[in-house]
Scaffold this motif. Structure first.
Motif, PDB file in Angstrom:
ATOM      1  N   ARG A   3       6.332   4.266  -1.962  1.00 47.43           N
ATOM      2  CA  ARG A   3       5.068   4.476  -2.670  1.00 47.43           C
ATOM      3  C   ARG A   3       5.279   5.222  -3.987  1.00 47.43           C
ATOM      4  NH1 ARG A   3       0.537   6.984   0.929  1.00 47.43           N
ATOM      5  NH2 ARG A   3      -0.657   6.328  -0.920  1.00 47.43           N
ATOM      6  N   GLU A  34       5.430   2.709  -6.776  1.00 46.02           N
ATOM      7  CA  GLU A  34       4.304   1.791  -6.853  1.00 46.02           C
ATOM      8  C   GLU A  34       3.273   2.323  -7.840  1.00 46.02           C
ATOM      9  OE1 GLU A  34       2.814   1.435  -2.907  1.00 46.02           O
ATOM     10  OE2 GLU A  34       4.549   0.292  -2.156  1.00 46.02           O
ATOM     11  N   TRP A  57      -0.419   3.292  -8.481  1.00 44.04           N
ATOM     12  CA  TRP A  57      -1.554   3.731  -7.668  1.00 44.04           C
ATOM     13  C   TRP A  57      -2.851   3.404  -8.406  1.00 44.04           C
ATOM     14  CZ3 TRP A  57      -1.086   8.286  -3.887  1.00 44.04           C
ATOM     15  CH2 TRP A  57       0.177   8.288  -3.266  1.00 44.04           C
ATOM     16  N   GLU A  58      -3.772   2.786  -7.698  1.00 44.89           N
ATOM     17  CA  GLU A  58      -5.041   2.442  -8.318  1.00 44.89           C
ATOM     18  C   GLU A  58      -5.870   3.688  -8.631  1.00 44.89           C
ATOM     19  OE1 GLU A  58      -7.077  -0.304  -5.835  1.00 44.89           O
ATOM     20  OE2 GLU A  58      -5.565  -1.896  -6.035  1.00 44.89           O
ATOM     21  N   THR A 112       4.035   3.714 -12.771  1.00 45.96           N
ATOM     22  CA  THR A 112       4.234   4.023 -11.353  1.00 45.96           C
ATOM     23  C   THR A 112       3.999   5.527 -11.128  1.00 45.96           C
ATOM     24  OG1 THR A 112       6.593   4.356 -11.741  1.00 45.96           O
ATOM     25  CG2 THR A 112       5.889   2.149 -11.043  1.00 45.96           C
ATOM     26  N   LEU A 113       3.873   5.872  -9.865  1.00 49.08           N
ATOM     27  CA  LEU A 113       3.647   7.277  -9.538  1.00 49.08           C
ATOM     28  C   LEU A 113       4.810   8.139 -10.030  1.00 49.08           C
ATOM     29  CD1 LEU A 113       2.175   9.592  -8.154  1.00 49.08           C
ATOM     30  CD2 LEU A 113       3.281   8.920  -5.993  1.00 49.08           C
TER      31      LEU A 113
END
Length: 441
Positions: free
Chosen positions: A379, A382, A384-385, A415-416
């Motif tokens: 994560r 990824e 994040w919305e 990304t995060l």
């Protein structure tokens, strides 16, 4: 008319008178001679000193001073046979000689007294110094590692943040650089010590000057890059016999196991907070003695903090050796801390986001350092919305050993992990991500 006697008749009478006067004169000399002999030899008796002392200002010496006007005439005047005054100059010289000898003797005594006091002072200072050092040492048992040449300031004596690099690499990757930079920003008044095995005391600056990350970290005022000497780190701890006995070539997880032992020894000796080099600091923690929970069953060793010479850490090092199982993943790290924590008090489940206190050791909720658990490490890479603030966290552990695909921080990916770099280690992001070496692992 009686005729006067002739010369021949007068001679016997004159001889008799001469003999009488001679006897009288010899008697005077006989009484004076023994006193003169005592003065020149063994010294005057008490009675003769008192009798002759009364003439010290008069007699031959005084008479000579009055006649000649000089003291030297009295001293150098030839001796006269007879009379106590003739002995006065010899007596005065004897007293001066005795006084001079007494002064010299006192001087010699004072010299030896001073030497004795000096030796006593040296032993006292050595005793005080020995008491200030760990047991069994008169010199520091742990030689202070020399700062790398580009460091100018001394490392503060206060407890700080500790990072460890157990490989020989001298070019920290972006995530390592971000970890150190974010800690230096979160704890600006505490030293951040980065121990690197690849650094040697004789390492030249030129050999690492080509590394942008190395130069970046060296420029931070509270970051200190230090050589890691494992023998020195384990000295005066229960881990030293284990280190001498273990064979690294036969250890399956040697880098991880050795790092588990090193962090315990460094915290024992220095105190402070230990962090893995894949931890990004968000905000400082004010607690001193704490453990962090990876999940509701296991205590993690990626982040923990204790005061110097805390008994819990000493017990952990003893357990490390007594129950050593280097072939089992995590047995010497999280498993060890969990065993020692449970030995102190029963650890129950957390209620909401609340920490547990165990005999003045804070056991922190998983949200404090592991809000994203190990199984969800992807994560971080990824998009994040919704933005996340991690208000309940002090730091984030990125689980880098799980990143076997070597995913990178990519500039502009949103990304995060990229946003974490931008916020908490902006210099690393600018130099290593956006710069010529952008998108480095």
């Amino acid at each position: 008319m009686i005729a006067p006697p002739s010369l021949g008749e007068a001679a016997p009478a004159g001889q008799r008178m001469s003999r009488a006067l001679g006897s009288l004169w010899e008697g005077e000399i006989g009484r004076a001679a023994p006193s003169q002999e005592k003065c020149c030899g063994t010294g005057l008796s008490g009675t003769e000193q008192r009798r002759f002392g009364s003439h010290s200002g008069r007699g031959a010496a005084g008479q000579s001073e009055r006649e000649d006007g000089t003291e030297g005439a009295a001293v150098n005047k030839p001796w006269r046979r007879g009379g106590p005054d003739a002995l006065t100059p010899r007596l005065s010289g004897g007293r001066r000689q005795t006084r001079a000898s007494s002064i010299r003797e006192k001087a010699r005594m004072m010299k030896w007294v001073k030497i004795g006091l000096g030796i006593t002072c040296v032993f006292f200072l050595a005793f005080v110094y020995k008491r200030s050092q760990p047991s069994g040492c008169i010199y520091p048992c742990q030689p202070c590692a020399e700062l790398f040449p580009m460091q100018k300031d001394d490392v503060s004596q206060s407890s700080g943040i500790i990072f460890v690099e157990t490989t020989d690499r001298l070019e920290p990757p972006p995530l390592v650089s971000c970890s150190v930079e974010s800690a230096a920003r979160a704890y600006p008044n505490r030293p951040v010590r980065f121990f690197m095995k690849g650094l040697k005391n004789n390492t030249s600056m030129d050999s690492v000057s080509t590394s942008p990350a190395f130069a970046l970290l060296s420029a931070m005022k509270n970051v200190f890059l230090l050589p890691l000497h494992m023998e020195t780190v384990f000295q005066d701890t229960p881990l030293l016999p284990w280190y001498h006995k273990v064979n690294p070539a036969q250890e399956r997880y040697w880098l991880h196991v050795s790092a588990d032992g090193i962090r315990l020894a460094l915290i024992w000796k220095n105190g402070g907070i230990y962090m893995d080099t894949d931890v990004i600091s968000i905000r400082p923690i004010s607690l001193e003695d704490f453990l962090t929970a990876e999940d509701f069953r296991l205590a993690g060793n990626a982040i923990f903090g204790f005061s110097r010479h805390h008994k819990f850490i000493w017990d952990c090092m003893k357990d490390f050796v007594q129950n050593y199982r280097g072939d089992i993943w995590g047995h010497q790290g999280p498993g060890l801390l969990t065993r020692r924590l449970k030995a102190l008090c029963p650890v129950t489940n957390f209620h909401k986001v609340e920490d547990i206190n165990c005999l003045n050791i804070s056991y922190l909720h998983p949200q404090r350092y592991y809000p994203i658990p190990c199984g969800e490490w992807n994560r971080f890479f990824e998009v994040w919305e919704k933005s996340v603030d991690f208000n309940n966290s002090y730091s984030l552990h990125l689980w880098n050993y799980m990143n076997r695909q070597h995913k990178r921080v990519v500039a502009g990916s949103n990304t995060l992990v990229e946003n974490l770099f931008k916020t908490y280690c902006p210099t690393t992001y600018k130099v290593l991500i956006q710069g010529p070496e952008g998108s480095s692992p």
